[in-house]
Design an enzyme around this catalytic site. Sequence first.
Site, PDB file in Angstrom:
ATOM      1  N   GLY A  55     -57.115 115.140  48.074  1.00  8.08           N
ATOM      2  CA  GLY A  55     -58.572 115.013  48.061  1.00  8.08           C
ATOM      3  C   GLY A  55     -59.198 114.371  46.845  1.00  8.08           C
ATOM      4  N   ASP A  69     -63.657 125.800  46.133  1.00  7.95           N
ATOM      5  CA  ASP A  69     -64.334 126.619  47.145  1.00  7.95           C
ATOM      6  C   ASP A  69     -64.154 128.098  46.799  1.00  7.95           C
ATOM      7  OD1 ASP A  69     -65.337 127.819  49.394  1.00  7.95           O
ATOM      8  OD2 ASP A  69     -63.969 126.864  50.804  1.00  7.95           O
ATOM      9  N   PHE A 114     -69.266 122.402  54.788  1.00  8.78           N
ATOM     10  CA  PHE A 114     -67.985 121.692  54.822  1.00  8.78           C
ATOM     11  C   PHE A 114     -68.284 120.203  54.676  1.00  8.78           C
ATOM     12  CE2 PHE A 114     -64.631 119.383  57.070  1.00  8.78           C
ATOM     13  CZ  PHE A 114     -63.538 119.820  56.331  1.00  8.78           C
ATOM     14  N   ASP A 150     -61.283 115.076  53.429  1.00  7.75           N
ATOM     15  CA  ASP A 150     -60.978 114.816  54.844  1.00  7.75           C
ATOM     16  C   ASP A 150     -61.376 115.944  55.788  1.00  7.75           C
ATOM     17  OD1 ASP A 150     -58.943 116.675  53.932  1.00  7.75           O
ATOM     18  OD2 ASP A 150     -57.932 116.229  55.815  1.00  7.75           O
ATOM     19  N   ARG A 186     -61.504 110.246  54.622  1.00  5.46           N
ATOM     20  CA  ARG A 186     -61.277 110.096  53.169  1.00  5.46           C
ATOM     21  C   ARG A 186     -61.797 108.758  52.646  1.00  5.46           C
ATOM     22  NH1 ARG A 186     -57.904 114.291  51.579  1.00  5.46           N
ATOM     23  NH2 ARG A 186     -56.247 114.881  53.003  1.00  5.46           N
TER      24      ARG A 186
HETATM   25  P1  5GP Z   1     -60.075 126.731  47.290  1.00  3.63           P
HETATM   26  O1  5GP Z   1     -58.667 127.138  46.925  1.00  3.63           O
HETATM   27  O2  5GP Z   1     -60.952 126.611  46.066  1.00  3.63           O
HETATM   28  O3  5GP Z   1     -60.679 127.644  48.320  1.00  3.63           O
HETATM   29  O4  5GP Z   1     -59.980 125.342  48.017  1.00  3.63           O
HETATM   30  C1  5GP Z   1     -59.883 124.180  47.315  1.00  3.63           C
HETATM   31  C2  5GP Z   1     -59.370 123.029  48.167  1.00  3.63           C
HETATM   32  O5  5GP Z   1     -59.738 123.179  49.540  1.00  3.63           O
HETATM   33  C3  5GP Z   1     -59.997 121.731  47.718  1.00  3.63           C
HETATM   34  O6  5GP Z   1     -59.229 121.101  46.734  1.00  3.63           O
HETATM   35  C4  5GP Z   1     -60.073 120.932  48.988  1.00  3.63           C
HETATM   36  O7  5GP Z   1     -58.883 120.198  49.161  1.00  3.63           O
HETATM   37  C5  5GP Z   1     -60.203 121.950  50.071  1.00  3.63           C
HETATM   38  N1  5GP Z   1     -61.617 122.114  50.493  1.00  3.63           N
HETATM   39  C6  5GP Z   1     -62.467 123.119  50.172  1.00  3.63           C
HETATM   40  N2  5GP Z   1     -63.671 122.934  50.717  1.00  3.63           N
HETATM   41  C7  5GP Z   1     -63.592 121.756  51.385  1.00  3.63           C
HETATM   42  C8  5GP Z   1     -64.555 120.994  52.155  1.00  3.63           C
HETATM   43  O8  5GP Z   1     -65.744 121.323  52.337  1.00  3.63           O
HETATM   44  N3  5GP Z   1     -64.091 119.822  52.665  1.00  3.63           N
HETATM   45  C9  5GP Z   1     -62.821 119.373  52.503  1.00  3.63           C
HETATM   46  N4  5GP Z   1     -62.492 118.221  53.075  1.00  3.63           N
HETATM   47  N5  5GP Z   1     -61.899 120.068  51.793  1.00  3.63           N
HETATM   48  C10 5GP Z   1     -62.301 121.240  51.246  1.00  3.63           C
END
Ligand code: 5GP
Length: 176
Positions: free
Chosen positions: A45, A103, A152, A159, A165
Amino acid sequence: MKIKDLKFKKLITAGTIEERVTALAAQIDQDYKKKSPILLPILNGSFMFAADLMKHLILPCRVSFVKISSYAGTASTGQLKTLIGHDESLFNQDVLIIEDIVDTGLTLQKIMADLRSLGTKSVEAVSLLRKMPAREKKIDVKYIGFDLEHEFVVGYGMDYDGLGRNLKDIYKQLEN
Ligand code: 5GP
């Protein structure tokens, strides 16, 4: 805009992203003066953000890519898998992790703990986006591009099921 079954609406334009990325780079240049950090973009990402950020940095820096996956579809699975580890020796180095979005913060916390256990000199993170859960949990992210609620998002490297992307703007999912 539609990707597979989901509808999306533009949230942050390419121009606004560019402005913010330039400002983040200036701040990093200032904070790492006389240092030579290793940048660690977390794939997939963050590839576009990492490239743009690096183009604006003046300080001497190295880059080493890390690949981790924790997402399936639009919800976190809560499980992390390191797919490619970093190849550079990180001992006694200033490490700056580059993330697309934080997130729950689960991914970042795990990576930061792993990196600190390798005897790094310092470990910080820059994330283009930060969602509400990370903000509430006060997840340790030194540099943040934009704060979001729970939406989201896709585009600018991020993606939905592998698609989106390549979009230069960031889009948020619309309720169906
Ligand atoms: P976390 O471990 O903080 O919950 O998630 C982080 C990863 O989840 C990010 O690096 C990303 O790859 C993915 N992610 C979290 N939220 C989103 C979103 O709204 N869209 C996308 N495409 N990926 C997300």
